[in-house]
Design a protein around this motif. Structure first.
Motif, mmCIF file in Angstrom:
data_model
loop_
_atom_site.group_PDB
_atom_site.id
_atom_site.type_symbol
_atom_site.label_atom_id
_atom_site.label_comp_id
_atom_site.label_asym_id
_atom_site.label_seq_id
_atom_site.Cartn_x
_atom_site.Cartn_y
_atom_site.Cartn_z
ATOM 1 N N SER A 41 5.818 22.753 14.112
ATOM 2 C CA SER A 41 5.744 23.426 12.816
ATOM 3 C C SER A 41 4.884 24.678 12.873
ATOM 4 O O SER A 41 3.852 24.715 13.537
ATOM 5 C CB SER A 41 5.163 22.464 11.768
ATOM 6 N N ASP A 42 5.313 25.660 12.118
ATOM 7 C CA ASP A 42 4.517 26.837 11.844
ATOM 8 C C ASP A 42 3.381 26.408 10.896
ATOM 9 O O ASP A 42 3.427 25.315 10.325
ATOM 10 C CB ASP A 42 5.449 27.861 11.177
ATOM 11 N N PHE A 43 2.376 27.241 10.723
ATOM 12 C CA PHE A 43 1.273 26.860 9.826
ATOM 13 C C PHE A 43 1.315 27.610 8.490
ATOM 14 O O PHE A 43 1.628 27.031 7.454
ATOM 15 C CB PHE A 43 -0.087 27.077 10.511
ATOM 16 N N ASP A 44 1.011 28.932 8.533
ATOM 17 C CA ASP A 44 0.881 29.685 7.286
ATOM 18 C C ASP A 44 2.192 29.713 6.516
ATOM 19 O O ASP A 44 3.235 30.106 7.055
ATOM 20 C CB ASP A 44 0.467 31.134 7.575
ATOM 21 N N MET A 45 2.130 29.313 5.279
ATOM 22 C CA MET A 45 3.278 29.377 4.360
ATOM 23 C C MET A 45 4.393 28.394 4.745
ATOM 24 O O MET A 45 5.500 28.462 4.218
ATOM 25 C CB MET A 45 3.842 30.805 4.234
ATOM 26 N N PRO A 58 -3.758 32.184 0.341
ATOM 27 C CA PRO A 58 -4.047 32.979 1.539
ATOM 28 C C PRO A 58 -3.471 32.408 2.836
ATOM 29 O O PRO A 58 -3.305 31.199 2.972
ATOM 30 C CB PRO A 58 -5.576 32.953 1.600
ATOM 31 N N THR A 59 -3.191 33.320 3.786
ATOM 32 C CA THR A 59 -2.912 32.917 5.162
ATOM 33 C C THR A 59 -4.274 32.743 5.862
ATOM 34 O O THR A 59 -5.316 33.066 5.284
ATOM 35 C CB THR A 59 -2.128 34.019 5.903
ATOM 36 N N CYS A 60 -4.254 32.285 7.118
ATOM 37 C CA CYS A 60 -5.507 32.177 7.899
ATOM 38 C C CYS A 60 -6.238 33.514 7.897
ATOM 39 O O CYS A 60 -7.457 33.573 7.690
ATOM 40 C CB CYS A 60 -5.211 31.850 9.362
ATOM 41 N N ILE A 88 7.173 45.052 5.628
ATOM 42 C CA ILE A 88 8.022 45.220 6.814
ATOM 43 C C ILE A 88 8.380 43.835 7.380
ATOM 44 O O ILE A 88 9.525 43.567 7.736
ATOM 45 C CB ILE A 88 7.307 46.080 7.893
ATOM 46 N N GLU A 89 7.359 42.937 7.419
ATOM 47 C CA GLU A 89 7.596 41.581 7.938
ATOM 48 C C GLU A 89 8.775 40.917 7.215
ATOM 49 O O GLU A 89 9.622 40.280 7.851
ATOM 50 C CB GLU A 89 6.327 40.725 7.764
ATOM 51 N N ILE A 90 8.838 41.066 5.891
ATOM 52 C CA ILE A 90 9.862 40.327 5.134
ATOM 53 C C ILE A 90 11.098 41.177 4.818
ATOM 54 O O ILE A 90 11.967 40.743 4.068
ATOM 55 C CB ILE A 90 9.280 39.735 3.829
ATOM 56 N N PHE A 156 2.300 25.667 15.637
ATOM 57 C CA PHE A 156 2.510 26.881 16.434
ATOM 58 C C PHE A 156 2.359 28.061 15.479
ATOM 59 O O PHE A 156 3.250 28.353 14.687
ATOM 60 C CB PHE A 156 3.919 26.812 17.020
ATOM 61 N N SER A 157 1.210 28.733 15.563
ATOM 62 C CA SER A 157 0.882 29.694 14.508
ATOM 63 C C SER A 157 0.440 31.051 15.026
ATOM 64 O O SER A 157 -0.373 31.141 15.945
ATOM 65 C CB SER A 157 -0.247 29.109 13.650
ATOM 66 N N ALA A 158 0.955 32.072 14.371
ATOM 67 C CA ALA A 158 0.493 33.432 14.645
ATOM 68 C C ALA A 158 -0.745 33.755 13.810
ATOM 69 O O ALA A 158 -1.208 34.889 13.775
ATOM 70 C CB ALA A 158 1.612 34.422 14.339
ATOM 71 N N GLY A 159 -1.262 32.736 13.130
ATOM 72 C CA GLY A 159 -2.514 32.896 12.378
ATOM 73 C C GLY A 159 -3.706 32.783 13.319
ATOM 74 O O GLY A 159 -3.650 33.237 14.466
HETATM 75 O O1 C5P Z 1 1.040 30.569 10.930
HETATM 76 P P1 C5P Z 1 2.000 31.752 10.932
HETATM 77 O O2 C5P Z 1 2.665 31.955 12.254
HETATM 78 O O3 C5P Z 1 2.933 31.693 9.775
HETATM 79 O O4 C5P Z 1 1.037 33.039 10.677
HETATM 80 C C1 C5P Z 1 1.507 34.318 10.530
HETATM 81 C C2 C5P Z 1 1.367 34.882 9.138
HETATM 82 O O5 C5P Z 1 0.115 35.532 8.998
HETATM 83 C C3 C5P Z 1 2.416 35.952 8.925
HETATM 84 O O6 C5P Z 1 3.474 35.478 8.140
HETATM 85 C C4 C5P Z 1 1.671 37.135 8.273
HETATM 86 O O7 C5P Z 1 2.180 37.462 6.998
HETATM 87 C C5 C5P Z 1 0.243 36.681 8.162
HETATM 88 N N1 C5P Z 1 -0.719 37.711 8.608
HETATM 89 C C6 C5P Z 1 -1.748 38.079 7.774
HETATM 90 N N2 C5P Z 1 -2.664 39.038 8.187
HETATM 91 C C7 C5P Z 1 -2.574 39.597 9.398
HETATM 92 C C8 C5P Z 1 -1.538 39.211 10.266
HETATM 93 C C9 C5P Z 1 -0.628 38.255 9.835
HETATM 94 O O8 C5P Z 1 -1.847 37.558 6.655
HETATM 95 N N3 C5P Z 1 -3.467 40.485 9.774
#
Ligand code: C5P
Ligand code: MG
Length: 290
Positions: A41-45, A58-60, A88-90, A156-159
């Motif tokens: 699983s992804d984490f944020d959102m 909030p995200t991480c 841009i992300e969305i 598995f998170s990009a946070g």
């Molecule tokens: O856990 P996940 O992989 O979803 O985390 C990535 C999220 O963090 C992205 O969807 C992005 O919108 C968010 N983000 C953020 N601030 C940043 C980089 C990414 O809120 N500087």
């Protein structure tokens, strides 16, 4: 019909392009048994809420962006980055290869700003406690059920790993069946943030992240049935390291820009949950599989 066996599937948030396919995958996974299943699983959102009472959660990264650990000037700069790069992300009208370098730019600039703030490790728990971050309703059952059935959960998170671990720890569900791939902070001897460790994980390189961690997937070789959960199309690659995969059921949370993105989510996720702030549907799936 499976739809009747899983009452949560009749929730108005649930959309499927091909319900028969969902049924076939779930039947095949249930037949193989819960000891062949792993969850990625992804984490944020995905595990956390997108909004609560109409207000964005909030995200991480945002937990730090909004905290007293960063100066007012830095807050403004981070906000400017968010306002520039999140749209841009969305944006589904731009191809991933065009967005990818811009996402790297966002993460790199944000991490450089955070490092300048000399953030102290000891302060992270407090800023998480004081933040508006919330795991989705139903999280207790989700985490406890996976633990009770010894099903491995890979987050598995990009946070930010340190932050997401703290969110889960404070919710008292950081069980030993959990592994985390994420961006971890590197602190100096005085406990001050000096860098981020290892290869950067952003939303569009989860495939590379998965392939770098082949040891993890090697250990889980006996679990070729995967439940994948994400909120971004980049999350679909999180299972690319799984060896000898037999079945994969993909659940996608569609939180934002619903009308524009619905078709692409339906084309790539087996089950799409539209503006659903809960883990009720994943829990229904897990109860069926165990
Ligand atoms: O856990 P996940 O992989 O979803 O985390 C990535 C999220 O963090 C992205 O969807 C992005 O919108 C968010 N983000 C953020 N601030 C940043 C980089 C990414 O809120 N500087
Ligand atoms: Mg996410």
């Amino acid at each position: 019909m499976l739809l009747k066996l899983i009452p949560e599937f009749s929730n108005p948030s649930v959309c499927m392009k091909d319900p028969q396919r969902v049924q076939d995958i779930m039947e095949s996974m249930a037949k193989a048994g819960s000891n062949t299943v792993q969850v990625i699983s992804d984490f944020d959102m995905t595990l956390t809420r997108f909004a609560y009472n109409g207000k964005r959660c909030p995200t991480c990264h945002n937990i730090l962006d909004n905290s007293d650990l960063v100066s007012e000037e830095c807050k403004e700069q981070l906000k400017e980055l968010l306002d520039t790069y999140y749209p841009i992300e969305i944006d589904c009208s731009r191809p991933v290869d065009e967005k990818l370098p811009l996402m790297v730019e966002w993460w790199t600039k944000a991490h450089a700003l955070l490092v300048q703030q000399r953030i102290k490790k000891d302060h992270l728990a407090l800023v998480v406690r004081e933040s508006d971050a919330m795991l989705r309703d139903g999280y207790q059952l989700f985490f406890d059920h996976l633990h009770e059935h010894s099903i491995p959960l890979l987050i598995f998170s990009a946070g930010i790993g340190d932050i997401l671990e703290e969110v889960i720890r404070q919710a008292k569900v950081f069980h030993p069946n959990i592994n985390v791939f994420s961006n971890y902070m590197d602190f100096d001897d005085c406990g001050v943030l000096r860098a981020f460790k290892g290869e950067l994980i952003h939303i569009y390189n989860k495939r590379e992240g998965a392939l770098l961690n082949s040891g993890h997937f090697e250990e889980l070789r006996a679990r070729p049935n995967v439940l994948l959960m994400g909120d971004s199309l980049g999350d679909l690659n999180m299972a690319d390291g799984v060896q000898d995969m037999e079945n994969i059921l993909k659940i996608g949370f569609l939180n934002d820009k619903v009308e524009e993105r619905k078709q692409s989510y339906l084309d790539s996720y087996d089950i799409v949950l539209v503006k659903d702030e809960t883990l009720v549907v994943p829990n229904g799936v897990l109860l069926y599989l165990t």
